[in-house]
Design a protein around this motif. Structure first.
Motif, PDB file in Angstrom:
ATOM      1  N   PRO A  27       0.929  -1.246  -0.032  1.00 18.23           N
ATOM      2  CA  PRO A  27      -0.061  -0.010   0.053  1.00 18.23           C
ATOM      3  C   PRO A  27       0.981   1.058  -0.072  1.00 18.23           C
ATOM      4  N   PRO A  28       0.664   2.510  -0.647  1.00 17.10           N
ATOM      5  CA  PRO A  28       1.371   3.540  -0.820  1.00 17.10           C
ATOM      6  C   PRO A  28       1.606   4.340   0.427  1.00 17.10           C
ATOM      7  N   ASN A  29       0.883   4.101   1.612  1.00 10.25           N
ATOM      8  CA  ASN A  29       1.168   4.711   2.795  1.00 10.25           C
ATOM      9  C   ASN A  29       1.320   3.841   3.760  1.00 10.25           C
ATOM     10  N   ALA A  30       2.762   3.622   4.588  1.00  8.86           N
ATOM     11  CA  ALA A  30       2.677   2.301   5.207  1.00  8.86           C
ATOM     12  C   ALA A  30       1.820   2.407   6.592  1.00  8.86           C
ATOM     13  N   ALA A  31       1.639   3.387   7.099  1.00  7.88           N
ATOM     14  CA  ALA A  31       0.973   3.415   8.364  1.00  7.88           C
ATOM     15  C   ALA A  31      -0.309   4.209   8.263  1.00  7.88           C
ATOM     16  N   PRO A  32      -1.245   3.764   8.929  1.00  7.83           N
ATOM     17  CA  PRO A  32      -2.633   4.620   8.842  1.00  7.83           C
ATOM     18  C   PRO A  32      -2.976   5.696   9.763  1.00  7.83           C
ATOM     19  N   SER A  33      -2.159   5.729  10.979  1.00 10.01           N
ATOM     20  CA  SER A  33      -2.512   6.841  12.020  1.00 10.01           C
ATOM     21  C   SER A  33      -1.385   8.000  11.453  1.00 10.01           C
ATOM     22  N   PRO A  34      -1.855   9.221  11.667  1.00  9.51           N
ATOM     23  CA  PRO A  34      -1.239  10.377  11.166  1.00  9.51           C
ATOM     24  C   PRO A  34       0.085  10.502  11.892  1.00  9.51           C
ATOM     25  N   ASP A  35       0.143  10.325  12.963  1.00 13.85           N
ATOM     26  CA  ASP A  35       1.518  10.386  13.878  1.00 13.85           C
ATOM     27  C   ASP A  35       2.422   9.407  13.737  1.00 13.85           C
ATOM     28  N   GLU A  36       2.097   8.118  13.402  1.00 12.58           N
ATOM     29  CA  GLU A  36       2.958   7.134  12.764  1.00 12.58           C
ATOM     30  C   GLU A  36       3.112   7.067  11.170  1.00 12.58           C
ATOM     31  N   PHE A  37       2.482   7.945  10.607  1.00 10.31           N
ATOM     32  CA  PHE A  37       2.467   8.091   9.290  1.00 10.31           C
ATOM     33  C   PHE A  37       3.710   8.361   8.510  1.00 10.31           C
ATOM     34  N   SER A  38       4.103   7.558   7.383  1.00 12.87           N
ATOM     35  CA  SER A  38       5.257   7.817   6.571  1.00 12.87           C
ATOM     36  C   SER A  38       4.934   7.448   5.200  1.00 12.87           C
ATOM     37  N   LEU A  39       5.219   8.490   4.459  1.00 17.76           N
ATOM     38  CA  LEU A  39       5.035   8.207   2.991  1.00 17.76           C
ATOM     39  C   LEU A  39       5.832   7.279   2.261  1.00 17.76           C
ATOM     40  N   ALA A  40       5.301   6.546   1.384  1.00 19.54           N
ATOM     41  CA  ALA A  40       6.160   5.615   0.396  1.00 19.54           C
ATOM     42  C   ALA A  40       7.404   6.578  -0.455  1.00 19.54           C
ATOM     43  N   PRO A  41       8.540   5.905  -0.491  1.00 18.18           N
ATOM     44  CA  PRO A  41       9.502   6.848  -1.329  1.00 18.18           C
ATOM     45  C   PRO A  41       8.907   7.555  -2.431  1.00 18.18           C
ATOM     46  N   PRO A  42       9.623   8.607  -2.724  1.00 15.28           N
ATOM     47  CA  PRO A  42       9.278   9.327  -4.231  1.00 15.28           C
ATOM     48  C   PRO A  42       9.860   8.483  -5.106  1.00 15.28           C
ATOM     49  N   LYS A  43       9.126   8.396  -6.445  1.00 13.26           N
ATOM     50  CA  LYS A  43       9.753   7.704  -7.637  1.00 13.26           C
ATOM     51  C   LYS A  43      10.768   8.279  -8.460  1.00 13.26           C
ATOM     52  N   LEU A  44      11.719   8.708  -7.480  1.00 15.95           N
ATOM     53  CA  LEU A  44      12.585   9.696  -8.193  1.00 15.95           C
ATOM     54  C   LEU A  44      13.549   9.172  -9.431  1.00 15.95           C
ATOM     55  N   GLY A  45      13.760   7.945  -9.400  1.00 14.06           N
ATOM     56  CA  GLY A  45      14.312   7.418 -10.639  1.00 14.06           C
ATOM     57  C   GLY A  45      13.507   7.694 -11.997  1.00 14.06           C
ATOM     58  N   LEU A  46      12.272   7.442 -11.868  1.00  4.85           N
ATOM     59  CA  LEU A  46      11.390   7.714 -12.936  1.00  4.85           C
ATOM     60  C   LEU A  46      11.579   9.093 -13.430  1.00  4.85           C
ATOM     61  N   ILE A  47      11.208  10.093 -12.367  1.00  2.79           N
ATOM     62  CA  ILE A  47      11.050  11.432 -12.793  1.00  2.79           C
ATOM     63  C   ILE A  47      12.381  12.051 -13.095  1.00  2.79           C
ATOM     64  N   LEU A  48      13.707  11.641 -12.390  1.00  2.00           N
ATOM     65  CA  LEU A  48      14.618  12.430 -12.928  1.00  2.00           C
ATOM     66  C   LEU A  48      15.023  11.792 -14.220  1.00  2.00           C
ATOM     67  N   SER A  49      14.839  10.632 -14.725  1.00  2.00           N
ATOM     68  CA  SER A  49      15.001  10.187 -15.969  1.00  2.00           C
ATOM     69  C   SER A  49      14.238  11.052 -16.983  1.00  2.00           C
ATOM     70  N   VAL A  50      12.879  11.281 -16.705  1.00  2.00           N
ATOM     71  CA  VAL A  50      11.983  11.951 -17.526  1.00  2.00           C
ATOM     72  C   VAL A  50      12.612  13.321 -17.656  1.00  2.00           C
ATOM     73  N   LEU A  51      12.842  13.965 -16.602  1.00  2.00           N
ATOM     74  CA  LEU A  51      13.625  15.269 -16.519  1.00  2.00           C
ATOM     75  C   LEU A  51      14.700  15.311 -17.345  1.00  2.00           C
ATOM     76  N   ALA A  52      15.867  14.443 -17.311  1.00  2.00           N
ATOM     77  CA  ALA A  52      16.967  14.430 -18.211  1.00  2.00           C
ATOM     78  C   ALA A  52      16.642  14.386 -19.538  1.00  2.00           C
ATOM     79  N   LEU A  53      15.549  13.478 -19.871  1.00  2.00           N
ATOM     80  CA  LEU A  53      15.210  13.308 -21.072  1.00  2.00           C
ATOM     81  C   LEU A  53      14.666  14.658 -21.879  1.00  2.00           C
ATOM     82  N   PHE A  54      14.262  15.448 -20.870  1.00  2.00           N
ATOM     83  CA  PHE A  54      13.743  16.608 -21.513  1.00  2.00           C
ATOM     84  C   PHE A  54      14.758  17.734 -21.599  1.00  2.00           C
TER      85      PHE A  54
END
Ligand code: UD1
Ligand code: MG
Length: 426
Positions: A27-54
């Motif tokens: 699931p994208p967000n590991a923990a349901p409670s806002p206090d323990e909440f942490s986001l899944a890591p950003p998809k930086l590989g994909l995004i930086l490749s797109v940026l470099a290609l442009f």
């Protein structure tokens, strides 16, 4: 205090398989409670490749292909550098803002994952607010480097930023209050007022050459009607992005594709022209588009499938307004509308539902099959469902990619059309 809950999820007992068989099983967000909440890591590989290609074609056109004045090259390079800093800040701030938004119950459920564990995760909503704030900071700081205090462009540049800022505020109000959509339609009108009041540019249009014998004029001054056209353009750009939505990455993805196209168009116009004012208009557009592109890519790193954040109407309005103001001040609104071809088609196709001739549900999204992980098109009248009906069932990620390819093809078609019609049309 704004407390809201966007969509209700029917109770599901069986936990079906992962909706994207080839995708991330977590699931994208590991923990349901806002206090323990942490986001899944950003998809930086994909995004930086797109940026470099442009970046490769952009810098090739800027430094190699076209003879562009060295000071303009320098300003544009500074703009790119500052915008990349903006990308870093956006990526860094989104997890922080997401935690605060979740604490205030600003979240949505992922409708296209209904019936799976991913569909029950509270996805922080309205992260477009981070993009918009970082964008505004970068765009304001850029004035120091690109515009002198007595620059003719300063008034209009600031009016454009005021519109974008006002639109972001109204988008955020909409996200917090869930404004009825008929009211949503007119919000951009109010946000466009700073530009309408400050606009001192020309109000005339060049008549297409084949029509000149019939009209009897080559240039037609529209006066107040031109301002009315500007308002319509703002209302269209903002709402058309907002209703071409509902798939992970689609709202930001379409903005990124259009931004790429606008930037290449600007460089081509600067490279091909000798008129200082004309070049300045397109340089102005570049100073707005680069921060828009990089801050959007920062958001896309979290919003791409499977989304760990939603962008909210704050983002769709902010992006639409940014594109509209550069179309107006850069004087290339017709080209912009060609880049917006999927949005134009989606709007026209949606009209019967938007104007009440056909019932319009709150969400016009496809039906998700928990067994296969595929989406099926419903009868709702938008491109998302039409693509599914025309090209068959597919996963949410494939559908989003197909729609973005269609967006890119529309932009390519626009370049082709401009090339073919050059000299004949205007
Ligand atoms: C517009 C569309 C609506 C579409 C919605 C999706 C019209 C008239 N309105 O409404 O049909 O369903 O956008 O944004 O065409 N969501 C997802 N997955 C995503 C993005 C959003 O499930 O990738 C859902 C979430 O529950 C989120 C909600 O959509 O909370 C956001 O909807 P909102 O932007 O408020 O909808 P509208 O702009 O009013
Ligand atoms: Mg929306």
């Amino acid at each position: 205090m704004a407390v809201r809950r966007r969509t209700s999820i029917p109770n599901q007992t069986a936990a079906p398989p992962n909706p994207d068989p080839g995708g991330d099983p977590q699931p994208p967000n590991a923990a349901p409670s806002p206090d323990e909440f942490s986001l899944a890591p950003p998809k930086l590989g994909l995004i930086l490749s797109v940026l470099a290609l442009f970046l490769i074609p952009f810098f090739y056109l800027l430094f190699v292909h076209y003879q562009i004045e060295s000071d303009l090259r320098y300003y544009i390079s500074i703009c790119v550098a500052l915008s990349l800093v903006g990308f870093g800040f956006t990526v860094g701030l989104i997890p922080v803002a997401a935690r605060y938004l979740l604490r205030r119950n600003m979240f949505g459920y992922d409708i296209n994952k209904r019936g799976t564990p991913q569909g029950e995760v509270k996805v922080p909503e309205t992260l477009g607010i981070v993009t918009a704030i970082v964008f505004l900071v970068v765009a304001i700081v850029l004035q120091l480097c690109t515009l002198t205090a007595d620059s003719d462009w300063l008034v209009e540049y600031n009016a454009a930023l005021a519109c974008i800022c006002f639109m972001t505020l109204l988008g955020f109000v909409d996200d917090v209050l869930d404004v009825p959509w008929r009211v949503k339609l007119v919000l951009p009108f109010f946000a466009s007022l700073p530009l309408m009041m400050a606009y001192a540019g020309h109000t005339s249009i060049i008549i297409p050459k084949p029509l000149v014998p019939y009209v009897g004029l080559s240039v037609l001054d529209l006066g107040l009607i031109y301002k009315f056209y500007m308002i319509l353009l703002v209302i269209f750009c903002t709402n058309s992005i907002n209703i071409h939505a509902g798939l992970n990455g689609l709202e930001v993805g379409q903005t990124v594709v259009i931004s790429f196209a606008v930037l290449i168009h600007n460089l081509m116009q600067i490279g091909a022209s000798t008129d200082i004012d004309y070049k300045q208009a397109h340089a102005f557009s570049i100073y707005i588009m680069w921060p828009l592109l990089t801050t959007s890519l920062g958001l896309l790193a979290f919003n791409w499938y499977p989304s760990s954040v939603f962008v909210g109407d704050t983002y769709t309005y902010f992006a639409g307004m940014s594109l509209a103001v550069i179309g107006i001040l850069g004087h290339f609104s017709e080209t912009l509308l060609l880049f917006f071809l999927p949005q134009v088609l989606n709007f026209l196709y949606s009209c019967p539902q938007l104007f009440g001739f056909v019932p319009c549900p709150r969400h016009r999204l496809p039906r998700f099959d928990t067994q296969t992980g595929l989406l099926t098109g419903t009868k709702d009248m938008n491109l998302v469902n039409l693509f599914l009906r025309l090209f068959g069932r597919c996963t949410e990620k494939s559908l989003c990619i197909r729609l973005l390819i269609f967006q890119a093809l529309s932009c390519l078609m626009c370049f082709g059309l401009r090339y073919i019609l050059a000299g004949w049309y205007k």
